[in-house]
Scaffold this motif. Structure first.
Motif, mmCIF file in Angstrom:
data_model
loop_
_atom_site.group_PDB
_atom_site.id
_atom_site.type_symbol
_atom_site.label_atom_id
_atom_site.label_comp_id
_atom_site.label_asym_id
_atom_site.label_seq_id
_atom_site.Cartn_x
_atom_site.Cartn_y
_atom_site.Cartn_z
ATOM 1 N N GLN A 45 -15.917 56.750 -15.226
ATOM 2 C CA GLN A 45 -14.524 56.381 -14.975
ATOM 3 C C GLN A 45 -13.975 55.432 -16.032
ATOM 4 O OE1 GLN A 45 -16.917 56.159 -12.474
ATOM 5 N NE2 GLN A 45 -16.035 56.722 -10.500
ATOM 6 N N TYR A 46 -14.811 54.486 -16.498
ATOM 7 C CA TYR A 46 -14.292 53.388 -17.316
ATOM 8 C C TYR A 46 -14.886 53.291 -18.709
ATOM 9 C CZ TYR A 46 -12.118 51.669 -13.057
ATOM 10 O OH TYR A 46 -11.351 51.558 -11.938
ATOM 11 N N GLY A 47 -15.894 54.076 -19.015
ATOM 12 C CA GLY A 47 -16.495 54.007 -20.337
ATOM 13 C C GLY A 47 -17.633 53.001 -20.399
ATOM 14 N N SER A 48 -17.861 52.474 -21.600
ATOM 15 C CA SER A 48 -19.005 51.598 -21.855
ATOM 16 C C SER A 48 -18.975 50.350 -20.989
ATOM 17 C CB SER A 48 -19.009 51.192 -23.330
ATOM 18 O OG SER A 48 -20.085 50.338 -23.622
ATOM 19 N N ASP A 49 -20.166 49.815 -20.728
ATOM 20 C CA ASP A 49 -20.406 48.521 -20.073
ATOM 21 C C ASP A 49 -20.444 48.579 -18.552
ATOM 22 O OD1 ASP A 49 -20.217 47.659 -22.679
ATOM 23 O OD2 ASP A 49 -18.294 46.686 -22.439
ATOM 24 N N ALA A 50 -20.089 49.702 -17.940
ATOM 25 C CA ALA A 50 -20.001 49.758 -16.479
ATOM 26 C C ALA A 50 -21.272 50.327 -15.853
ATOM 27 C CB ALA A 50 -18.789 50.577 -16.052
ATOM 28 N N ILE A 51 -22.427 50.068 -16.462
ATOM 29 C CA ILE A 51 -23.683 50.648 -15.983
ATOM 30 C C ILE A 51 -24.089 50.080 -14.631
ATOM 31 C CG2 ILE A 51 -26.180 50.621 -16.423
ATOM 32 C CD1 ILE A 51 -25.599 51.270 -19.310
ATOM 33 N N SER A 52 -23.963 48.764 -14.448
ATOM 34 C CA SER A 52 -24.432 48.165 -13.196
ATOM 35 C C SER A 52 -23.315 47.948 -12.178
ATOM 36 C CB SER A 52 -25.108 46.818 -13.474
ATOM 37 O OG SER A 52 -24.180 45.885 -14.010
ATOM 38 N N GLY A 53 -22.072 47.904 -12.621
ATOM 39 C CA GLY A 53 -20.982 47.697 -11.679
ATOM 40 C C GLY A 53 -19.718 47.226 -12.367
ATOM 41 N N VAL A 54 -18.697 47.030 -11.553
ATOM 42 C CA VAL A 54 -17.376 46.654 -12.045
ATOM 43 C C VAL A 54 -16.820 45.537 -11.163
ATOM 44 C CG1 VAL A 54 -15.014 47.442 -12.485
ATOM 45 C CG2 VAL A 54 -16.938 48.995 -12.870
ATOM 46 N N VAL A 55 -16.249 44.533 -11.809
ATOM 47 C CA VAL A 55 -15.524 43.474 -11.106
ATOM 48 C C VAL A 55 -14.049 43.607 -11.463
ATOM 49 C CG1 VAL A 55 -15.216 40.997 -10.791
ATOM 50 C CG2 VAL A 55 -17.517 41.924 -11.120
ATOM 51 N N ASN A 56 -13.236 43.908 -10.467
ATOM 52 C CA ASN A 56 -11.803 44.093 -10.687
ATOM 53 C C ASN A 56 -11.060 42.892 -10.094
ATOM 54 O OD1 ASN A 56 -9.365 45.196 -11.378
ATOM 55 N ND2 ASN A 56 -9.407 46.839 -9.864
ATOM 56 N N ILE A 57 -10.388 42.137 -10.942
ATOM 57 C CA ILE A 57 -9.669 40.940 -10.519
ATOM 58 C C ILE A 57 -8.208 41.316 -10.285
ATOM 59 C CG2 ILE A 57 -9.008 38.595 -11.154
ATOM 60 C CD1 ILE A 57 -11.469 38.564 -13.023
ATOM 61 N N ILE A 58 -7.781 41.254 -9.028
ATOM 62 C CA ILE A 58 -6.407 41.610 -8.660
ATOM 63 C C ILE A 58 -5.581 40.335 -8.584
ATOM 64 C CG2 ILE A 58 -4.931 42.772 -6.992
ATOM 65 C CD1 ILE A 58 -6.968 44.584 -8.383
ATOM 66 N N LEU A 59 -4.490 40.298 -9.330
ATOM 67 C CA LEU A 59 -3.661 39.099 -9.438
ATOM 68 C C LEU A 59 -2.615 39.037 -8.327
ATOM 69 C CD1 LEU A 59 -3.059 39.221 -13.299
ATOM 70 C CD2 LEU A 59 -4.860 37.991 -12.056
ATOM 71 N N LYS A 60 -2.210 37.826 -8.017
ATOM 72 C CA LYS A 60 -1.189 37.628 -6.997
ATOM 73 C C LYS A 60 0.122 38.300 -7.411
ATOM 74 C CE LYS A 60 -2.823 33.350 -4.853
ATOM 75 N NZ LYS A 60 -2.562 31.911 -4.627
ATOM 76 N N ASP A 61 0.829 38.846 -6.399
ATOM 77 C CA ASP A 61 2.087 39.527 -6.664
ATOM 78 C C ASP A 61 3.193 39.110 -5.703
ATOM 79 O OD1 ASP A 61 1.100 40.624 -4.373
ATOM 80 O OD2 ASP A 61 1.139 42.703 -5.058
ATOM 81 N N ASN A 62 3.015 37.951 -5.041
ATOM 82 C CA ASN A 62 4.066 37.522 -4.132
ATOM 83 C C ASN A 62 5.324 37.145 -4.911
ATOM 84 O OD1 ASN A 62 1.933 35.358 -4.629
ATOM 85 N ND2 ASN A 62 3.706 34.081 -4.114
#
Length: 879
Positions: A184-201
C-alpha cells in the motif's frame, strides 16, 4: 451524502458513499486497515453532526479512557486507535515515549549518553528496527531523520522519523497498523504503520500548561501549548497549535569503582598502589567521577497548522505543515585527571588546580514537513492528489573540550622553534552535522465498480537528498575534538536519488460474510533497481460476535541514502582508551577493495492471522499471530580489525586508510520474527456511582533471530572475521522486551477520572562490547505503575495530576552464563581476585558499566527510563 474519512487502505482520505453502516465498514476497512471518525466540514451543522454519528457507528474509536475500545474488531488486519487524550494521559515528554506505554508492539530505548542519539531515541514496532516502521501524517509519508545511529545501541545502523516533532496537542488520534503494508505504501512499512491524525475542529481555543519534576528534584519540566480552531465560513477550517517546552537535566550516574579506574587507566600491577591512590583521591571529591548521564537538558518550540476548504461540487483542498526547533545540552564522560593528565591550561582559571574536565555536547535539530492536496471526483472516481515536502537538519557543537592532537602539535612546534606555529587554544568546536529532505507526489483513485466490487490505484513519486555537513577544521584535525570529532570535508557531501511507484488493487465482497482485498505494487529506484510486491488480506465474519482475519504479503525496504553514503571517523570508548575506527560508505574504494557488494533492497514475507470477538457493545477482544521473514537485512557491521598478518589483503586496506578498524553497511543476513498481539477491553462496569473500564493488551515475541549464516565479504571471511558478532546480534534480536503487557483501569465518577496503568516490561538480553563472550547481561522483568487523576473544575477547565512510575522502579540487570555456559558460570562463581583486588565477575561488571558510571543501565541503555518516579501537573482551559 458523502463522508470523508482517513483509512489505512492505500486510498487514504477517499470520499466513499456510505449506504449503510455495515457496507461502510467493509468498504473502508477491507482495504488494509483503519477507518476513522474524521468527517468533512459540512455546509450545514446538522449534516456534520449526522455524518459524525454515522461514521462512528462503523468505527470503533477511543474516547480517551483506558478501558475504551482501541482496536478495531472488524478489520482484516490488527489496528490500534488511540485518542489524543489517551496519549496525553501518559504524561510522557514526547510522542514516542507515550506510544511505548500504550502500544504493546511499540518499543523505544533510553540511551544514557550517545552524543547525537540524545536528539532522537530509536524506536520500533515488533522488534524490527526503526527504519521498518513507516510514519504518516494524515495519511502522507513523514520524512526520515538525518541521523543514522552508529553507536553500539539498539537501532544501530538505522534511521527513523522524528515523531517527537509533532506537538501532542495537535493530534486528534493515532492509528497504529500492526501489519506489513509495503504494497500500500512502499518502502519502510515492513513491520507496521503509524498514522498521526491531526485535529480538525473548526472552532474553540485550548490552552494547556504543564509542569513536572522527578522524585530527586531534577529533570524539571515546563511547557505551554495553545490549540486554536478557526472556521472558514461554513466550508472549511484552520486548526493551529504552538507548543513550547523545556526539560531540565536529570542525572543518574553511579558510584565509580576506584579499583576499576586504577586498573583501566593505570600502568599495570607494578604501579597499581599509586594508581589506586590517585583514583581514590579524585573519587573522594567526586564519587561519580564527575559524570553526568541520564536525560539531557532539552528545549523545543513546535508549530503546526492543519486546514481544509470544501468547494461547491464536492471538491476540497487541504494542507498541513509542522516545524520543530529542538536544542539539547548534554555531556560526554568526565575526563578525570588520571585519564586525561592535562587540559593544557585552557579549561580552568589561571592558577586553579587541574581536576579534569567534562566535554559538553550541544545538539540543534530542525524538523519540518508540509503537505498540500486536493480531493475531487473525476469520472466517478474519488481522487486525491497531493505534494509533500519534509526535512530534518541536525548540527553538533562540542564545548569545554580540547583537540589534544592540535595542542600537542603546537607544544612540539614551540619546543622545536618551528614557525609559523600551528593553531591552538580552541575549546569550542563546530562539529558539522547532517541534513535529509524529500519531496513526495501522491495521486490516489478509488471507485465502487459494481455492488460489492471496488477498485483503487495510484502512484507515488519521491525525490530524496542526504547531506553530511563538514565541521570546522579544528574539530577534525589531528585527533579531533576530545569526545566527538567533527565530520571531515572528504566525508561530507550531498547524495540524491529518486523513485516512483505504482499500485493497484481490488476489493471483493465475495459473500455477506467474506471480504477479500488484493493489492500489487511496482517500485523503481534510480540507484539500485526495482521491486514488485503484493498483499492479500481477508476478513470472514463468522457471526455477529466473531470475525476471522488474515493477510499474506510481500514487502521491501530500500536501503536509505544514509546507509549507502555515510562515511565518518567514529570515536568510541573501549578498554580504557578512545579508539578511532572508520565507517566506510558502501560505495567507497575501501568497501570495493574488501569486496562489499552494493546494497540492495531488503525483502520480506509477512503472515498475520487473527480473531476478533465482540460479545457485547462493551466487551471486545482480539488475538493476532504474526510471522515476518526478512531477506538481505541491512546492518552496520562490527569494526573489522587487522588480522596481524601485514601481507593480508585486509591489513593492507586498513593500513592504507590509516585507521585501526573499519565498519560498513551490508546486506549481511536473513532474519525471522514472530509473535502474538492481544487486546481485551471491558467497559462501563457499574461501580458505586461511577463506571469502571478495564483494558489488557500485550505482545509476546515467539521468535526473533537470525535465519541462516552471515553473508561475509571474501576478504573478511578469509581473515577469520565476521561483520556480525554477538554484540551486534544481541542489539538486533534480544535487546527489546521478550514480552510487554499493559493492564489498565479507568474509573469515571462525577467530575473525576481516575486511571491506573501498569506496564510490564519483560526481560531483555545484551551481549555487550567488552563483555566476555560466555556471558550475557539480562535486564530483569519490571512493572511500572502510572497513576493519574483528572478533575473537571467546570465546563471550561480541567486539572490533571499524574505520577509516572509511582513505585520508583528502575532498570536492574544481572550477568548470566551464555555461549560456553560452563566457562561463563566459572567466571560468575570464581572468588579469585586479580592484582586490582576484583573478582572476574566484578571485572566484567566494570567493563560494561565503565567502572559503574552506568550501573543501572550499562553503557548501552535500557528499554525504559532510569529516572524513576516523576510527578506531573497540567491545567487545561478551553474557550
Amino acid at each position: 451524502m458523502k463522508n470523508k474519512t482517513t483509512n489505512f487502505g492505500r486510498s487514504p482520505n477517499k470520499e466513499i458513499f456510505v449506504k449503510n453502516a455495515v457496507q461502510a465498514a467493509i468498504l473502508l476497512l477491507a482495504t488494509g486497515g483503519i477507518a476513522t471518525a474524521q468527517t468533512a466540514t459540512s455546509t450545514k451543522a446538522d449534516e456534520k453532526a449526522a455524518a459524525t454519528q454515522e461514521v462512528q457507528q462503523v468505527v470503533v474509536t477511543s474516547t480517551g479512557t483506558r478501558g475504551s475500545n482501541r482496536t478495531v474488531i472488524d478489520t482484516p488486519v490488527p489496528v490500534d486507535v488511540l485518542a489524543a487524550t489517551e496519549l496525553t494521559k501518559t504524561a510522557q515528554a514526547s510522542l514516542d515515549k507515550a506510544l511505548a506505554f500504550r502500544v504493546p508492539s511499540f518499543n523505544t530505548v533510553q540511551t544514557p549518553v550517545n552524543d547525537a542519539t540524545s536528539l532522537l531515541d530509536p524506536y520500533e514496532i515488533r522488534n524490527m528496527g526503526p527504519s521498518r516502521s513507516l510514519i504518516l501524517i494524515n495519511g502522507k509519508r513523514k520524512n526520515a531523520s538525518s541521523l543514522v545511529y552508529t553507536q553500539t545501541s539498539p537501532g544501530r545502523g538505522e534511521s527513523g522519523a522524528d515523531i517527537s516533532a509533532i506537538p501532542q496537542d495537535a493530534i486528534k488520534r493515532i492509528e497504529v497498523l500492526r501489519d506489513g503494508a509495503s504494497a500500500q505504501y512502499g518502502s519502510d512499512a515492513i513491520s507496521g504503520v503509524v498514522n498521526i491524525i491531526l485535529k480538525d475542529n473548526p472552532e474553540g481555543t485550548s490552552i494547556t500548561g504543564r509542569t513536572g519534576v522527578t522524585h530527586e528534584g531534577d529533570g524539571k519540566m515546563q511547557a505551554i501549548s495553545i490549540n486554536h480552531g478557526l472556521a472558514l465560513g461554513d466550508s472549511g477550517f484552520v486548526n493551529m497549535t504552538v507548543d513550547f517546552s523545556k526539560n531540565g537535566l536529570a542525572s543518574r550516574s553511579g558510584i565509580v569503582s576506584a579499583r576499576g579506574e586504577a586498573a583501566t587507566f593505570g600502568n599495570g600491577p607494578d604501579t597499581f598502589a599509586a594508581d589506586l591512590a590517585a583514583a581514590n583521591a579524585f573519587l573522594a571529591k567526586k564519587p561519580d567521577a564527575g559524570n553526568i548521564n541520564g536525560s539531557p537538558d532539552t528545549r523545543a518550540a513546535k508549530f503546526l497548522i492543519n486546514t481544509r476548504y470544501d468547494f461547491a461540487g464536492g471538491a476540497s483542498m487541504y494542507a498541513n505543515a509542522a516545524y520543530i526547533d529542538k536544542k539539547i545540552d548534554s555531556y560526554a564522560n568526565y575526563r578525570t585527571p588520571y585519564w586525561r593528565p592535562t587540559d593544557y591550561g585552557l579549561l580552568r582559571p589561571s592558577g586553579a588546580p587541574y581536576e579534569g574536565y567534562v566535554p559538553g555536547f550541544l545538539g540543534a535539530l530542525k524538523d519540518y514537513n508540509a503537505t498540500v492536496g486536493v480531493k475531487f471526483d473525476f469520472a466517478d472516481w474519488s481522487s486525491d492528489v497531493s505534494l509533500t515536502f519534509g526535512g530534518n537538519e541536525q548540527t553538533y557543537t562540542v564545548t569545554n573540550s580540547v583537540n589534544r592532537g592540535m595542542e600537542d602539535a603546537y607544544l612540539d612546534a614551540v619546543a622545536k622553534k618551528i614557525t609559523p606555529l600551528p593553531p591552538h587554544g580552541q575549546t569550542r568546536f563546530d562539529a558539522g552535522g547532517s541534513k535529509f529532505n524529500h519531496t513526495v507526489f501522491n495521486a490516489d483513485f478509488s471507485k465502487e465498480i459494481t455492488k460489492g466490487v471496488s477498485a483503487y490505484f495510484g502512484t507515488e513519486i519521491r525525490a530524496e537528498q542526504y547531506t553530511l555537513v563538514a565541521g570546522e577544521p579544528a574539530s577534525w584535525l589531528y585527533s579531533g575534538a576530545d569526545s566527538y570529532a567533527g565530520n571531515t570535508p572528504t566525508n561530507s557531501f550531498t547524495s540524491t536519488r529518486s523513485n516512483y511507484g505504482v499500485y493497484g488493487g481490488t476489493m471483493f465482497d465475495v459473500t455477506d460474510a467474506l471480504v477479500l482485498d488484493a493489492t500489487a505494487r511496482f517500485e523503481h529506484y534510480s540507484d539500485f533497481g526495482n521491486a514488485t510486491i503484493g498483499k492479500l488480506s481477508a476478513k470472514y465474519k463468522v457471526n455477529d460476535e466473531i470475525t476471522l482475519r488474515g493477510s499474506l504479503s510481500s514487502g521491501f525496504r530500500a536501503p536509505s541514502l544514509h546507509q549507502i553514503y555515510t562515511q565518518k571517523a567514529q570515536y568510541s570508548f573501549s578498554g580504557g582508551s578512545i579508539q578511532v575506527s572508520g565507517l566506510a560508505s558502501n560505495v567507497s574504494a575501501e568497501a570495493a577493495a574488501l569486496g562489499v557488494p552494493k546494497l540492495k533492497a531488503e525483502k520480506s514475507t509477512s503472515i498475520t492471522l487473527g480473531i476478533g470477538y465482540k460479545p457485547s457493545k462493551d466487551t471486545s477482544m482480539t488475538l493476532d499471530y504474526y510471522n515476518i521473514s526478512l531477506k538481505d537485512r541491512i546492518i552496520l557491521g562490527k569494526e573489522i580489525k587487522p588480522s596481524g598478518v601485514p601481507t593480508a589483503e585486509l591489513d593492507k586496506i586498513l593500513k592504507a586508510a590509516n585507521i585501526v578498524s573499519l565498519s560498513f553497511f551490508a546486506n549481511a543476513l536473513d532474519s525471522r520474527t514472530s509473535g502474538i498481539d492481544y487486546v481485551f477491553n471491558h467497559r462501563n462496569m457499574k461501580l458505586g456511582d461511577g463506571k469502571l473500564h478495564f483494558n489488557w493488551s500485550g505482545n509476546y515475541s515467539l521468535k526473533n533471530e537470525r535465519d541462516g549464516e552471515v553473508n561475509n565479504p571474501a576478504a573478511i571471511a578469509k581473515a577469520g572475521q565476521s561483520v556480525l558478532d554477538i554484540t551486534q546480534e544481541a542489539l538486533m534480536f534480544t535487546s527489546r522486551p521478550k514480552y510487554k503487557s499493559i493492564i489498565g483501569f479507568d474509573y469515571d465518577i462525577s467530575d473525576f477520572n481516575f486511571s491506573v496503568n501498569n506496564t510490564v516490561f519483560g526481560p531483555t538480553k545484551f551481549r555487550n562490547a567488552d563483555l566476555d563472550q560466555n556471558l550475557a547481561v539480562v535486564f530483569k522483568t519490571k512493572t511500572l505503575t502510572d497513576f493519574s487523576v483528572n478533575y473537571q473544575i467546570n465546563k471550561n477547565m480541567t486539572l490533571a495530576f499524574a505520577i509516572n512510575n509511582m513505585f520508583n522502579v528502575t532498570p536492574s540487570w544481572k550477568l548470566e552464563a551464555a555461549g560456553d555456559k560452563a566457562k561463563g558460570q566459572a567466571i560468575l562463581d570464581s572468588k579469585t581476585v586479580d592484582y586490582s583486588g576484583r573478582t572476574p565477575a566484578q571485572i566484567q561488571s566494570d567493563n560494561i558499566t565503565f567502572n559503574q558510571r552506568y550501573s543501572m543501565v550499562t553503557y548501552d541503555g535500557s528499554h525504559f527510563s532510569q529516572l524513576g518516579r516523576i510527578y506531573n501537573l497540567s491545567l487545561n482551559y478551553r474557550f
